[in-house]
Design a protein around this motif. Sequence first.
Motif, PDB file in Angstrom:
ATOM      1  N   GLN A  81      12.828  11.034 -15.525  1.00 43.09           N
ATOM      2  CA  GLN A  81      13.197   9.625 -15.389  1.00 43.09           C
ATOM      3  C   GLN A  81      14.172   9.194 -16.487  1.00 43.09           C
ATOM      4  O   GLN A  81      15.151   8.483 -16.230  1.00 43.09           O
ATOM      5  CB  GLN A  81      11.946   8.759 -15.431  1.00 43.09           C
ATOM      6  N   MET A  82      13.876   9.648 -17.719  1.00 47.43           N
ATOM      7  CA  MET A  82      14.750   9.291 -18.837  1.00 47.43           C
ATOM      8  C   MET A  82      16.142   9.882 -18.648  1.00 47.43           C
ATOM      9  O   MET A  82      17.154   9.222 -18.923  1.00 47.43           O
ATOM     10  CB  MET A  82      14.146   9.788 -20.156  1.00 47.43           C
ATOM     11  N   VAL A  83      16.184  11.147 -18.168  1.00 48.77           N
ATOM     12  CA  VAL A  83      17.491  11.770 -17.927  1.00 48.77           C
ATOM     13  C   VAL A  83      18.257  11.009 -16.847  1.00 48.77           C
ATOM     14  O   VAL A  83      19.470  10.771 -16.971  1.00 48.77           O
ATOM     15  CB  VAL A  83      17.315  13.250 -17.537  1.00 48.77           C
ATOM     16  N   ALA A  84      17.520  10.617 -15.770  1.00 42.97           N
ATOM     17  CA  ALA A  84      18.184   9.853 -14.700  1.00 42.97           C
ATOM     18  C   ALA A  84      18.699   8.511 -15.233  1.00 42.97           C
ATOM     19  O   ALA A  84      19.827   8.093 -14.917  1.00 42.97           O
ATOM     20  CB  ALA A  84      17.214   9.638 -13.542  1.00 42.97           C
ATOM     21  N   GLU A  85      17.846   7.833 -16.043  1.00 39.40           N
ATOM     22  CA  GLU A  85      18.274   6.555 -16.609  1.00 39.40           C
ATOM     23  C   GLU A  85      19.466   6.740 -17.543  1.00 39.40           C
ATOM     24  O   GLU A  85      20.430   5.972 -17.490  1.00 39.40           O
ATOM     25  CB  GLU A  85      17.115   5.903 -17.355  1.00 39.40           C
ATOM     26  N   ARG A  86      19.381   7.780 -18.385  1.00 39.84           N
ATOM     27  CA  ARG A  86      20.495   8.020 -19.310  1.00 39.84           C
ATOM     28  C   ARG A  86      21.772   8.395 -18.544  1.00 39.84           C
ATOM     29  O   ARG A  86      22.866   7.995 -18.930  1.00 39.84           O
ATOM     30  CB  ARG A  86      20.134   9.138 -20.286  1.00 39.84           C
ATOM     31  N   THR A  87      21.578   9.163 -17.454  1.00 41.91           N
ATOM     32  CA  THR A  87      22.743   9.529 -16.644  1.00 41.91           C
ATOM     33  C   THR A  87      23.391   8.289 -16.042  1.00 41.91           C
ATOM     34  O   THR A  87      24.625   8.147 -16.044  1.00 41.91           O
ATOM     35  CB  THR A  87      22.331  10.506 -15.533  1.00 41.91           C
ATOM     36  N   GLN A  88      22.540   7.370 -15.523  1.00 44.04           N
ATOM     37  CA  GLN A  88      23.081   6.137 -14.968  1.00 44.04           C
ATOM     38  C   GLN A  88      23.779   5.315 -16.045  1.00 44.04           C
ATOM     39  O   GLN A  88      24.858   4.748 -15.817  1.00 44.04           O
ATOM     40  CB  GLN A  88      21.956   5.313 -14.331  1.00 44.04           C
ATOM     41  N   GLN A  89      23.140   5.261 -17.232  1.00 43.14           N
ATOM     42  CA  GLN A  89      23.757   4.509 -18.322  1.00 43.14           C
ATOM     43  C   GLN A  89      25.087   5.126 -18.741  1.00 43.14           C
ATOM     44  O   GLN A  89      26.075   4.418 -18.969  1.00 43.14           O
ATOM     45  CB  GLN A  89      22.804   4.449 -19.514  1.00 43.14           C
ATOM     46  N   LEU A  90      25.093   6.481 -18.808  1.00 45.62           N
ATOM     47  CA  LEU A  90      26.341   7.150 -19.182  1.00 45.62           C
ATOM     48  C   LEU A  90      27.414   6.943 -18.121  1.00 45.62           C
ATOM     49  O   LEU A  90      28.597   6.748 -18.441  1.00 45.62           O
ATOM     50  CB  LEU A  90      26.088   8.647 -19.392  1.00 45.62           C
ATOM     51  N   GLN A  91      26.978   7.002 -16.834  1.00 47.13           N
ATOM     52  CA  GLN A  91      27.952   6.754 -15.769  1.00 47.13           C
ATOM     53  C   GLN A  91      28.496   5.331 -15.844  1.00 47.13           C
ATOM     54  O   GLN A  91      29.699   5.100 -15.653  1.00 47.13           O
ATOM     55  CB  GLN A  91      27.301   7.000 -14.412  1.00 47.13           C
TER      56      GLN A  91
END
Length: 411
Positions: A229-239
Motif C-alpha cells: 500500500q505504501m509503495v502504491a501511495e508513494r508511486t501515486q505521489q511520485l507520479q
Amino acid sequence: MQNLPFRSLAGYLIRGTLGLALCCMLAVFVVQVGLMLQHQKAQFQHLVDEVAKTSAPLLSVSLWDIEPQAVQQQVGVIADRPEVGYVLLMVGTGQQFEAGDVQLRKEPGSLRIPIPAPQGGKVIGELLLWANPQFVVNEVRRTALSVLVGYGLFTLLICALISYMLRRELQRPLQHLAQFARELTPQTLVRPLVLDRPPRNHSDEIDLVAHGFSKLQNGLREHIHNLDQMVAERTQQLQALAEANHQLSITDALTGCFNRRHLEERLHRELERARRYGRPFSVICMDLDHFKQINDRFGHACGDTVLCVTADRLRGVSRSQVDWVVRLGGEEFLIVLPETDETAARHTAERLRHLLESEPVRFDGQSIPMTASFGVAQIRPEEDGSALILRADALLYQAKAAGRNRVFPSQ
C-alpha cells in the motif's frame, strides 16, 4: 553462519539416553558384584561359625579317642561343602588331616577354628578353612548374569519408550520445523507452518515455537501488505509530483500558459497528425499594443495583471482540449488552432481583438485600456512549425505597422 556438520538433536538425545542407561547398568553391575563379594565373604564366615558349632565338637571327640579314619571322614565332609575349597586339620601331636584343593594352601586368607579337648581345657588341634574361589566366581557370574539380563531388559524397555516418546514428541516436529525453515524463501514466506502432532489438551515449547512462527508470518504478511500500500501511495505521489514537475516545466509561471519548451515538443506532433489525416492547422500570433507604456505608467505589477487577464481571455475564447495558448515571451502570445483553417482562425482572432478592446483591465481602482495586434497563418505543404510561426509573426508585425489593433491578413 559457518557450514557446520548437521547433527539431529533428537538422535543425539536418544543416543545420550542409551549411553547413560548403559553407564548406569555398568555402575549397578559393579556395585552388585561388590555386594556379592561381601555377601560371599559373610556367608563363608557364617559357614565357619556353623562348622565351629557342629563339626568342631565331633572332631574333638574323634581326636581325643584317636580315631584317624573318623577324623579324616569328618574333614572330608567339611571339604565337600561347595563354599569350602580346602580344609587342613593340625593336631597337637603333629598329625595333619586335609581334604580339598591342596593348591589353595599356598593362598592367604584361611580362617582358623580351635579344637578344644572334649572335657574342656587345652586346645588339642586347629582347623583351617580356605574358601572355594570357583564357587565365589560361579556365584558372582550367576548374579551378574541375572543383573545383566534383568536390568538390561528393563533398560532396553525404558530406552525404547523414551526413544518412541522423543521421536514422536521431539524428532518429527523438529524435522518439520527444520524442513520448513530450509524451504523458506521470499515466495513461500507466508506459507503456514503445519506440525504433524497428535491432538493434545496442552502445549509445549515446540508449540510455542510454531506459534511464534505463525505470529512472525502474520506480521510479515501484514507488513508486506502495508508495504504494498505504501509503495502504491508513494508511486501515486511520485507520479503526481512528476506530473506537477512536468506541468511546471512546460508552463509559464506568471500566466499559466504553455511555454516555448512545450511548443517545441508538441507543435511537431500536432503538425504530423494534421498532415497524416489531411486536416487544416492554423496559428495566431498576438502582441499587446503599447505594453511598455502600461509598465512605465502603472508599474510592473499592473503589467503582470494585464498579462494574466489577457491569458485568461485567450484561454476563454479557445476550444477546451483542442486549442492551446503559448506565451512566446514578454507580451507576445501564440494560439495554436488544430482542425482550423485560416478563415476560422481570422474569425477567432477578430473576436479576441474585440474582446480585449471592449473590456479594459481593472487594476488598483483604475481602468487600463488594452488593444492587441494579430497575425494569422495556416500551415502550407512542406512547411515546418518554425516556418509557420515565423510567417504568423511576420503578419503580426504587418498589423502593427498598419496601425495596430487589427488582424492580418485582413478579411
